[in-house]
Write a protein that holds these residues in place. Structure first.
Motif, short mmCIF file in Angstrom:
data_model
loop_
_atom_site.label_atom_id
_atom_site.label_comp_id
_atom_site.label_asym_id
_atom_site.label_seq_id
_atom_site.Cartn_x
_atom_site.Cartn_y
_atom_site.Cartn_z
N ALA A 127 0.81 -1.22 0.00
CA ALA A 127 0.00 0.00 0.00
C ALA A 127 0.84 1.27 0.00
CB ALA A 127 -0.92 0.01 1.21
N GLU A 128 2.16 1.11 0.22
CA GLU A 128 3.08 2.25 0.30
C GLU A 128 2.69 3.19 1.43
OE1 GLU A 128 3.97 4.20 -3.40
OE2 GLU A 128 3.62 2.36 -4.54
N VAL A 129 2.46 2.59 2.60
CA VAL A 129 2.13 3.37 3.80
C VAL A 129 3.02 2.90 4.94
CG1 VAL A 129 -0.27 3.66 3.06
CG2 VAL A 129 0.33 1.78 4.61
N ASN A 130 3.06 3.69 6.01
CA ASN A 130 3.78 3.28 7.21
C ASN A 130 3.10 2.08 7.85
OD1 ASN A 130 5.72 5.34 7.08
ND2 ASN A 130 4.33 6.79 8.08
N LEU A 131 3.88 1.24 8.49
CA LEU A 131 3.34 0.04 9.14
C LEU A 131 2.28 0.40 10.17
CD1 LEU A 131 3.67 -3.04 9.29
CD2 LEU A 131 5.40 -2.68 11.06
N GLN A 132 2.47 1.54 10.85
CA GLN A 132 1.51 1.93 11.88
C GLN A 132 0.12 2.24 11.32
OE1 GLN A 132 4.53 3.26 11.21
NE2 GLN A 132 5.32 4.42 12.99
N ALA A 133 0.05 2.50 10.02
CA ALA A 133 -1.23 2.88 9.43
C ALA A 133 -2.27 1.78 9.55
CB ALA A 133 -1.04 3.26 7.96
N ILE A 134 -1.84 0.53 9.54
CA ILE A 134 -2.80 -0.58 9.64
C ILE A 134 -3.52 -0.53 10.98
CG2 ILE A 134 -3.04 -3.10 9.72
CD1 ILE A 134 -0.67 -3.22 7.76
N GLY A 135 -2.77 -0.33 12.04
CA GLY A 135 -3.40 -0.20 13.35
C GLY A 135 -4.19 1.08 13.49
N TYR A 136 -3.68 2.14 12.90
CA TYR A 136 -4.31 3.46 12.99
C TYR A 136 -5.71 3.44 12.38
CZ TYR A 136 -4.83 8.53 12.29
OH TYR A 136 -5.27 9.83 12.29
N TYR A 137 -5.84 2.82 11.21
CA TYR A 137 -7.11 2.84 10.48
C TYR A 137 -7.99 1.63 10.76
CZ TYR A 137 -5.47 6.83 7.79
OH TYR A 137 -5.02 8.07 7.43
N PHE A 138 -7.37 0.48 11.02
CA PHE A 138 -8.17 -0.77 11.08
C PHE A 138 -7.98 -1.56 12.36
CE2 PHE A 138 -7.34 0.17 6.59
CZ PHE A 138 -8.64 0.25 6.12
N GLY A 139 -7.11 -1.10 13.25
CA GLY A 139 -6.92 -1.79 14.52
C GLY A 139 -6.01 -2.99 14.44
N GLY A 140 -5.51 -3.32 13.26
CA GLY A 140 -4.61 -4.45 13.10
C GLY A 140 -4.92 -5.25 11.85
N LYS A 141 -4.21 -6.34 11.69
CA LYS A 141 -4.33 -7.17 10.49
C LYS A 141 -5.74 -7.75 10.33
CE LYS A 141 -2.50 -11.63 8.92
NZ LYS A 141 -1.45 -12.65 9.13
N GLU A 142 -6.30 -8.26 11.42
CA GLU A 142 -7.63 -8.87 11.31
C GLU A 142 -8.69 -7.83 10.95
OE1 GLU A 142 -10.81 -11.60 13.86
OE2 GLU A 142 -8.86 -11.10 14.73
N GLY A 143 -8.57 -6.63 11.55
CA GLY A 143 -9.50 -5.58 11.22
C GLY A 143 -9.43 -5.18 9.76
N LEU A 144 -8.21 -5.14 9.22
CA LEU A 144 -8.04 -4.82 7.80
C LEU A 144 -8.63 -5.93 6.93
CD1 LEU A 144 -6.96 -3.18 5.46
CD2 LEU A 144 -4.68 -4.13 5.90
N TYR A 145 -8.46 -7.17 7.35
CA TYR A 145 -9.00 -8.30 6.59
C TYR A 145 -10.52 -8.22 6.51
CZ TYR A 145 -9.48 -13.17 5.02
OH TYR A 145 -9.77 -14.30 4.32
N LEU A 146 -11.16 -7.95 7.64
CA LEU A 146 -12.62 -7.84 7.65
C LEU A 146 -13.09 -6.62 6.87
CD1 LEU A 146 -13.37 -8.84 11.35
CD2 LEU A 146 -13.70 -10.24 9.30
N ALA A 147 -12.34 -5.53 6.95
CA ALA A 147 -12.70 -4.33 6.18
C ALA A 147 -12.58 -4.61 4.69
CB ALA A 147 -11.80 -3.17 6.59
#
Length: 233
Positions: A48-68
């Motif tokens: 995604a060309e973003v900082n690693l922290q962005a996943i937690g920032y926007y989705f709460g973590g890997k699982e949250g991103l998966y469900l989103a």
């Protein structure tokens, strides 16, 4: 406390929607290729060309991103098919009330319309990543599958089933009708799921205008093939 910067491209918070969209697009692609367990947050952030922290920032973590990502697929599928499905639901609801009952020809035309809409979806460039993502969920369903099924697949299958049931003069909830409905969807979905076989057998390199026309014609042939047992020669 200052929030972590979500994007490598632009640190301004007003660009958050663009960062979120890049993460969703990358997630659908990377999870679709590797599955949930084999995908790392680092790989997602890199894609995604973003900082690693962005996943937690926007989705709460890997699982949250998966469900989103699953929610995004469901919304996208519903958008592609929604107008056709809603029109058919309104026509069927009117017939179930006090409106005129659709003739067999009209019912078959309605079935052809929604199958053609699905054919357009399955031959779209966007659907390639969606289908890869969902293949993993079909084999080992999780909450992500439940979300896509409930919000996108089931409403489409229910409308298809009601049309198939009218043509077969059977209960729309019968196992036979539901099997026939799934077989209609499968007859189109195979073009994307078995893309390698399609390319090898038909010599197609992509879904251009000619190929899409052929798939649309197939959708209408599938609708024409739904007949009651006593009508078969």
């Amino acid at each position: 406390m200052k929030k972590p910067s979500p994007s490598l491209r632009d640190n301004r918070p007003e660009r958050g929607d663009a960062t979120r969209d890049r993460l969703l697009a990358a997630a659908i692609d990377v999870f679709g290729r590797n599955g949930f367990d084999a995908t790392t947050t680092r790989a997602l952030a890199h894609a995604a060309e973003v900082n690693l922290q962005a996943i937690g920032y926007y989705f709460g973590g890997k699982e949250g991103l998966y469900l989103a990502a699953a929610d995004h697929i469901a919304k996208s599928v519903a958008t592609h098919i929604g107008a056709v499905r809603e029109n058919l639901e309104a026509r069927l609801a009117a017939a179930d009330g006090f409106g005129p009952r659709p003739s067999e020809a009209e019912t078959r035309a309605m079935l052809a319309d929604i199958l053609a809409a699905m054919a357009r979806l399955f031959t779209s460039r966007e659907s390639e990543a969606w289908v890869r993502f969902m293949v993993h969920e079909q084999m080992a369903p999780t909450e992500a599958f439940d979300r896509v099924y409930t919000n996108a697949m089931r409403p489409i299958l229910e409308v298809l089933g009601r049309l198939v049931a009218r043509l077969l003069d059977e209960d729309p909830m019968s196992e036979h009708v539901r099997l026939r409905t799934l077989s209609l969807v499968g007859g189109l979905l195979i073009l994307r799921v078995a893309q390698g076989a399609v390319e090898a057998h038909l010599g197609w390199k992509n879904f251009g205008a000619r190929e899409i026309d052929a798939v649309q014609a197939l959708a209408r042939e599938l609708a024409a093939g739904v007949v009651r047992q006593e009508e078969k020669p």
